[in-house]
Design a protein around this motif. Sequence first.
Motif, short mmCIF file in Angstrom:
data_model
loop_
_atom_site.label_atom_id
_atom_site.label_comp_id
_atom_site.label_asym_id
_atom_site.label_seq_id
_atom_site.Cartn_x
_atom_site.Cartn_y
_atom_site.Cartn_z
N PHE A 6 12.85 -3.98 -5.10
CA PHE A 6 13.02 -3.83 -6.54
C PHE A 6 14.43 -3.31 -6.82
N GLN A 61 2.84 8.25 -2.34
CA GLN A 61 2.20 7.06 -1.79
C GLN A 61 1.31 6.36 -2.81
N TYR A 82 7.83 12.59 -12.73
CA TYR A 82 7.58 11.31 -13.39
C TYR A 82 6.23 10.75 -12.96
N PHE A 107 9.24 8.91 -4.45
CA PHE A 107 7.92 8.49 -4.89
C PHE A 107 6.85 8.91 -3.88
N PHE A 111 12.60 -0.77 -13.66
CA PHE A 111 12.52 -1.60 -12.46
C PHE A 111 12.62 -3.08 -12.81
N GLY A 112 13.23 -3.84 -11.90
CA GLY A 112 13.15 -5.29 -11.98
C GLY A 112 11.77 -5.74 -11.55
N SER A 113 11.55 -7.03 -11.62
CA SER A 113 10.21 -7.58 -11.37
C SER A 113 9.87 -7.68 -9.89
N TYR A 154 4.64 6.78 -12.83
CA TYR A 154 4.81 5.35 -12.98
C TYR A 154 3.50 4.68 -12.63
N PHE A 168 1.93 6.05 -9.43
CA PHE A 168 2.88 6.74 -8.57
C PHE A 168 3.47 7.95 -9.28
N ILE A 201 13.53 5.31 -14.82
CA ILE A 201 14.03 4.19 -14.03
C ILE A 201 13.38 2.92 -14.55
N PHE A 250 7.44 2.53 -15.95
CA PHE A 250 7.58 3.94 -16.32
C PHE A 250 6.49 4.35 -17.30
N MET A 288 -2.06 1.00 -9.49
CA MET A 288 -1.56 2.08 -8.63
C MET A 288 -0.73 3.00 -9.50
N GLY A 305 0.79 -1.23 0.00
CA GLY A 305 0.00 0.00 0.00
C GLY A 305 0.82 1.28 0.00
N LYS A 306 2.13 1.15 -0.10
CA LYS A 306 2.99 2.33 -0.09
C LYS A 306 3.75 2.45 -1.41
N GLY A 307 4.33 3.63 -1.61
CA GLY A 307 5.16 3.81 -2.79
C GLY A 307 6.56 3.26 -2.56
N PRO A 308 7.29 3.02 -3.64
CA PRO A 308 8.68 2.56 -3.48
C PRO A 308 9.51 3.63 -2.80
N GLN A 327 1.78 0.70 -11.38
CA GLN A 327 2.05 -0.66 -10.90
C GLN A 327 0.73 -1.42 -10.87
N GLN A 364 2.56 -6.64 -9.71
CA GLN A 364 3.55 -6.62 -10.78
C GLN A 364 4.59 -5.54 -10.53
N LYS A 365 5.49 -5.40 -11.48
CA LYS A 365 6.57 -4.44 -11.27
C LYS A 365 6.11 -3.02 -11.58
N VAL A 366 6.91 -2.08 -11.15
CA VAL A 366 6.63 -0.67 -11.38
C VAL A 366 7.07 -0.32 -12.81
#
Lengths: 114, 113
Positions: A89, B106, B33, B104, A104-106, B35, B91, A102, B45, B89, A41-44, B37, B41-43
Motif C-alpha cells: 500500500f 495485528q 489511531y 500497526f 491509503f492507496g487501494s 483503521y 487495526f 494516513i 482511517f 479487520m 492476516g497481519k497488520g500493515p 480493512q 479492500q484498502k485500509v
Amino acid sequence: QQQVKQSPQSLIVQKGGISIINCAYENTAFDYFPWYQQFPGKGPALLIAIRPDVSEKKEGRFTISFNKSAKQFSLHIMDSQPGDSATYFCAASGGYSSASKIIFGSGTRLSIRP
Amino acid sequence: EPEVTQTPSHQVTQMGQEVILRCVPISNHLYFYWYRQILGQKVEFLVSFYNNEISEKSEIFDDQFSVERPDGSNFTLKIRSTKLEDSAMYFCASSTQADTEAFFGQGTRLTVV
C-alpha cells in the motif's frame, strides 16, 4: 482530493526481477509518503517512507522515487524475492489537524514467481 | 522490539450487540489511531486520538463508534450496535508524533452475524 491512486492492482514478477508500483495524489498539502507491506492476516508494516524534499530514497532493495511536480511516487523492489510476495500500500499524510491521518492507496498484490 | 498489541484476535458478535476492541499502543507513543480493512479492500482511517481527545474522524466513524483511553496503557474502540457491514479487520496504530511512522497492531477480525 484526499485520494491516493495506486496501480497496478496486481503484479506478477519473476524472481530476480524489478517490481514497480505507482501512486499518484492530488492534495499538495501531503508531506509524508510511506509504503506499507502487508502479509495475509497481519497488520500493515512500514517498509520505507519519503518526504517531498527529496526525489529518491533507497533502503536495501527498496527504492522510492518521488516526483513532486507530477504528484507521483513509486516503489521499486530490486532483485525481487518470493518472500516479497505480499500486498503493498502506498499512503500519504499531512496537512490536517495535530494527529494526521494516513490515506491509503487501494493496494497492489505482488506475487514473485520462483 | 516494542509493538502494538490488540485483543481479541477474532470477535464474533450478533447484529445489534455492542463490541469493544482493545489495543495497547507502544508505551512512549502519544498519537493513537483506529483503521479498518474490509476483506480484500484498502485500509480506511476511522479516528485519531491525541491528548485524551479525538483529533480527527472519518465519515465512517458515526455515533455508533466511540474511543476511550481508560487508563495509561489501553486504547479501546467501541461499536454500540453492530451492523453486518461492520464486519472487517480493525487495526489499532500508534506513533510518537503526527506525520511520522505509525506502527500497526495485528488487527482484530470482527465478524457480525
